[in-house]
Design a protein around this motif. Structure first.
Motif, PDB file in Angstrom:
ATOM      1  N   HIS A 167      17.846  13.063  20.890  1.00  0.00           N
ATOM      2  CA  HIS A 167      18.564  11.787  20.841  1.00  0.00           C
ATOM      3  C   HIS A 167      20.046  11.980  21.175  1.00  0.00           C
ATOM      4  N   THR A 168      20.609  13.105  20.760  1.00  0.00           N
ATOM      5  CA  THR A 168      22.021  13.374  21.036  1.00  0.00           C
ATOM      6  C   THR A 168      22.251  13.595  22.530  1.00  0.00           C
ATOM      7  N   ILE A 169      21.297  14.225  23.201  1.00  0.00           N
ATOM      8  CA  ILE A 169      21.387  14.370  24.660  1.00  0.00           C
ATOM      9  C   ILE A 169      21.392  12.996  25.322  1.00  0.00           C
ATOM     10  N   VAL A 170      20.538  12.105  24.869  1.00  0.00           N
ATOM     11  CA  VAL A 170      20.520  10.743  25.401  1.00  0.00           C
ATOM     12  C   VAL A 170      21.866  10.062  25.153  1.00  0.00           C
ATOM     13  N   ALA A 171      22.413  10.223  23.953  1.00  0.00           N
ATOM     14  CA  ALA A 171      23.707   9.626  23.635  1.00  0.00           C
ATOM     15  C   ALA A 171      24.797  10.145  24.570  1.00  0.00           C
ATOM     16  N   HIS A 172      24.725  11.443  24.898  1.00  0.00           N
ATOM     17  CA  HIS A 172      25.715  12.012  25.814  1.00  0.00           C
ATOM     18  C   HIS A 172      25.576  11.413  27.209  1.00  0.00           C
ATOM     19  N   ILE A 173      24.360  11.241  27.675  1.00  0.00           N
ATOM     20  CA  ILE A 173      24.148  10.620  28.992  1.00  0.00           C
ATOM     21  C   ILE A 173      24.704   9.198  28.990  1.00  0.00           C
ATOM     22  N   PHE A 174      24.421   8.441  27.941  1.00  0.00           N
ATOM     23  CA  PHE A 174      24.950   7.079  27.844  1.00  0.00           C
ATOM     24  C   PHE A 174      26.480   7.082  27.858  1.00  0.00           C
ATOM     25  N   ALA A 175      27.083   8.085  27.201  1.00  0.00           N
ATOM     26  CA  ALA A 175      28.539   8.126  27.089  1.00  0.00           C
ATOM     27  C   ALA A 175      29.214   8.563  28.381  1.00  0.00           C
ATOM     28  N   GLN A 176      28.663   9.582  29.047  1.00  0.00           N
ATOM     29  CA  GLN A 176      29.342  10.192  30.191  1.00  0.00           C
ATOM     30  C   GLN A 176      28.795   9.759  31.549  1.00  0.00           C
ATOM     31  N   TYR A 177      27.539   9.377  31.591  1.00  0.00           N
ATOM     32  CA  TYR A 177      26.911   9.020  32.879  1.00  0.00           C
ATOM     33  C   TYR A 177      26.141   7.708  32.711  1.00  0.00           C
ATOM     34  N   PRO A 178      26.847   6.628  32.348  1.00  0.00           N
ATOM     35  CA  PRO A 178      26.164   5.370  32.016  1.00  0.00           C
ATOM     36  C   PRO A 178      25.396   4.757  33.192  1.00  0.00           C
ATOM     37  N   ASP A 179      25.726   5.165  34.419  1.00  0.00           N
ATOM     38  CA  ASP A 179      25.024   4.636  35.587  1.00  0.00           C
ATOM     39  C   ASP A 179      23.723   5.373  35.883  1.00  0.00           C
ATOM     40  N   VAL A 283      23.066  17.299  35.137  1.00  0.00           N
ATOM     41  CA  VAL A 283      22.578  18.374  34.277  1.00  0.00           C
ATOM     42  C   VAL A 283      23.256  18.254  32.919  1.00  0.00           C
ATOM     43  N   VAL A 284      22.496  18.484  31.843  1.00  0.00           N
ATOM     44  CA  VAL A 284      23.043  18.465  30.483  1.00  0.00           C
ATOM     45  C   VAL A 284      22.477  19.667  29.727  1.00  0.00           C
ATOM     46  N   HIS A 285      23.368  20.499  29.199  1.00  0.00           N
ATOM     47  CA  HIS A 285      22.962  21.613  28.345  1.00  0.00           C
ATOM     48  C   HIS A 285      23.564  21.385  26.962  1.00  0.00           C
ATOM     49  N   LEU A 286      22.706  21.234  25.954  1.00  0.00           N
ATOM     50  CA  LEU A 286      23.156  21.099  24.563  1.00  0.00           C
ATOM     51  C   LEU A 286      22.984  22.451  23.877  1.00  0.00           C
ATOM     52  N   GLU A 287      24.015  22.831  23.135  1.00  0.00           N
ATOM     53  CA  GLU A 287      23.987  24.131  22.457  1.00  0.00           C
ATOM     54  C   GLU A 287      24.559  24.016  21.041  1.00  0.00           C
ATOM     55  N   VAL A 288      24.508  25.146  20.334  1.00  0.00           N
ATOM     56  CA  VAL A 288      25.032  25.195  18.971  1.00  0.00           C
ATOM     57  C   VAL A 288      26.503  24.779  18.968  1.00  0.00           C
ATOM     58  N   PRO A 289      26.965  24.072  17.934  1.00  0.00           N
ATOM     59  CA  PRO A 289      28.307  23.470  17.958  1.00  0.00           C
ATOM     60  C   PRO A 289      29.421  24.437  17.585  1.00  0.00           C
ATOM     61  N   ASN A 290      29.435  25.596  18.213  1.00  0.00           N
ATOM     62  CA  ASN A 290      30.486  26.585  17.963  1.00  0.00           C
ATOM     63  C   ASN A 290      30.975  27.154  19.288  1.00  0.00           C
ATOM     64  N   ARG A 291      32.251  27.434  19.361  1.00  0.00           N
ATOM     65  CA  ARG A 291      32.815  28.198  20.465  1.00  0.00           C
ATOM     66  C   ARG A 291      33.471  29.422  19.843  1.00  0.00           C
ATOM     67  N   TYR A 292      33.206  30.581  20.412  1.00  0.00           N
ATOM     68  CA  TYR A 292      33.619  31.831  19.768  1.00  0.00           C
ATOM     69  C   TYR A 292      35.119  31.881  19.522  1.00  0.00           C
ATOM     70  N   ASP A 293      35.908  31.458  20.503  1.00  0.00           N
ATOM     71  CA  ASP A 293      37.359  31.549  20.351  1.00  0.00           C
ATOM     72  C   ASP A 293      37.924  30.532  19.361  1.00  0.00           C
ATOM     73  N   GLU A 294      37.084  29.586  18.899  1.00  0.00           N
ATOM     74  CA  GLU A 294      37.527  28.611  17.903  1.00  0.00           C
ATOM     75  C   GLU A 294      37.099  28.996  16.487  1.00  0.00           C
ATOM     76  N   LEU A 295      36.267  30.024  16.364  1.00  0.00           N
ATOM     77  CA  LEU A 295      35.767  30.434  15.054  1.00  0.00           C
ATOM     78  C   LEU A 295      36.816  31.236  14.288  1.00  0.00           C
ATOM     79  N   ASP A 296      36.797  31.095  12.965  1.00  0.00           N
ATOM     80  CA  ASP A 296      37.619  31.972  12.147  1.00  0.00           C
ATOM     81  C   ASP A 296      36.914  33.318  11.995  1.00  0.00           C
ATOM     82  N   LEU A 297      37.514  34.226  11.261  1.00  0.00           N
ATOM     83  CA  LEU A 297      36.960  35.569  11.110  1.00  0.00           C
ATOM     84  C   LEU A 297      35.531  35.518  10.577  1.00  0.00           C
ATOM     85  N   TRP A 298      35.294  34.742   9.530  1.00  0.00           N
ATOM     86  CA  TRP A 298      33.957  34.710   8.943  1.00  0.00           C
ATOM     87  C   TRP A 298      32.955  34.101   9.910  1.00  0.00           C
ATOM     88  N   GLY A 299      33.352  33.103  10.667  1.00  0.00           N
ATOM     89  CA  GLY A 299      32.451  32.526  11.645  1.00  0.00           C
ATOM     90  C   GLY A 299      31.987  33.550  12.665  1.00  0.00           C
TER      91      GLY A 299
END
Length: 371
Positions: A167-179, A283-299
């Motif tokens: 459903h989140t992939i569909v929401a992204h298509i609606f948001a970014q590629y409404p046509d 094309v839409v690729h959905l992945e885990v909501p983390n980016r390595y350079d944004e993580l703290d040490l424990w992440g």
């Protein structure tokens, strides 16, 4: 809680055992983990230190309590699959009968000569016995994945349907590629169809295809889709070598596929997506909501734990990859990289895409583009 006919049922004792595993996992995360996180911060040599994450990770392993906690996390995962597998095996005959009784729409194409990629063959991802490609000629591995996935996600990805990512992939298509009005759709790594069905439902006039490495997964996915009223065409194959002609699709997508592959595979998959799309396709690729350079040490240490204790060797590479550059290198334009708010009810005009993650299960990382 919404379910579907193919989902393995549970006896009282089986349900209690699965709920125990869920609660045990939550206890290890919410009650025990904070202490190890605090110790990691005390052991931190500082951001300027070389091999900072590796140093702290090694120091943590010197502590018996940390080793016990990490081992129990792995044990909880093994308990999950053991309990679910035993319950599914008890229902083998009834599940096969349900699959046979499903309305006959959609199709399944298997490849008797298929060989799974080396990065999957080297270990059972998520510790699921046999991995994605295990095939006993039946559909039980798909049933194990479906029920186990809902327990593994602790019910926070759409409950027993486990479909919020779709459903989140569909929401992204609606948001970014409404046509976009896709008539030919493909999911790479469709598994048992938990994301494929929501996308198919959002675009009912489209012909919808899914590809996955597992024959048993696909047998189950077809029966699951039929009982849910979705017509899908499923194919056994590898996302790096999809068996389709050039310019076959208007939409190609994946849902948490890339972190199960390899660094080389990610680049190859981007190129294949470009090849498969028609001009103007998305094309839409959905992945885990983390980016390595944004993580703290424990992440970052958590990523090491996932790799070592949950058979996730590509976790770090996948959340470190420069998807904007990879998509551009493949030839794409109109590239969007960010976070889409998780939803079970995608609506046109709702938006929900931004540069900021709202956290695990509240948003998902998405990289998308147009050909």
């Amino acid at each position: 809680m919404m379910s579907h006919p193919m989902l393995p049922a549970t006896t009282h004792d089986e349900a209690a055992a699965q709920l125990f595993v869920r609660d045990f996992k939550m206890f290890l995360t919410e009650s025990v983990e904070p202490g190890h996180r605090a110790r990691a911060e005390r052991l931190d040599p500082g951001a300027s230190s070389n091999a900072r994450v590796e140093t702290v990770y090694d120091r943590l392993h010197a502590d018996e309590g940390f080793r016990a906690w990490a081992s129990l996390r792995r044990t909880s995962q093994e308990m999950l699959w053991a309990g679910v597998s035993e319950s599914v095996a008890r229902q083998a005959d009834s599940l096969e009968a349900l699959a046979a009784a499903a309305p006959e729409h959609g199709s399944l194409t298997l490849d008797p000569n298929f060989v799974q990629p080396a990065y999957l063959d080297s270990g059972d991802v998520h510790l699921m016995p046999g991995g994605y490609a295990h095939d006993d000629g039946a559909l039980l591995q798909g049933a194990v994945m479906d029920r186990g996935g809902a327990v593994y996600m602790l019910g926070r990805n759409g409950g027993l349907m486990n479909d919020v990512r779709g459903h989140t992939i569909v929401a992204h298509i609606f948001a970014q590629y409404p046509d976009l009005d896709p008539r030919e759709i493909l999911e790479l790594g469709c598994g048992v169809g938990t994301s494929l069905i929501p996308v198919a439902s959002a675009f009912p006039d489209a012909q919808v295809h899914g590809i996955d490495v597992g024959a048993a997964m696909l047998r189950y996915a077809l029966a699951r889709a039929r009982h849910l009223g979705a017509t899908v065409h499923l194919h056994q194959g590898d996302a790096e070598n999809p068996p389709f002609p050039d310019a076959s699709f208007d939409l190609v997508f994946s849902s948490v596929l890339l972190h199960e592959t390899s660094p080389a595979a990610i680049a190859n998959i981007m190129a294949q997506c470009y090849r498969l799309l028609k001009p103007g396709g998305v094309v839409v690729h959905l992945e885990v909501p983390n980016r390595y350079d944004e993580l703290d040490l424990w992440g970052k240490i958590r990523g090491e734990i996932e790799a070592d204790y949950n058979n996730e060797p590509n976790w770090k590479a996948a959340i470190s990859a420069d998807y904007r550059a990879l998509l551009a290198q493949a030839g794409f334009s109109d590239i969007a990289v960010g976070y889409q708010a998780a939803t079970s009810t995608p609506l046109r005009g709702a938006g929900g895409f931004s540069d900021t993650s709202m956290g695990t299960f509240r948003s998902w990382f998405v990289a998308s583009a147009r050909k």
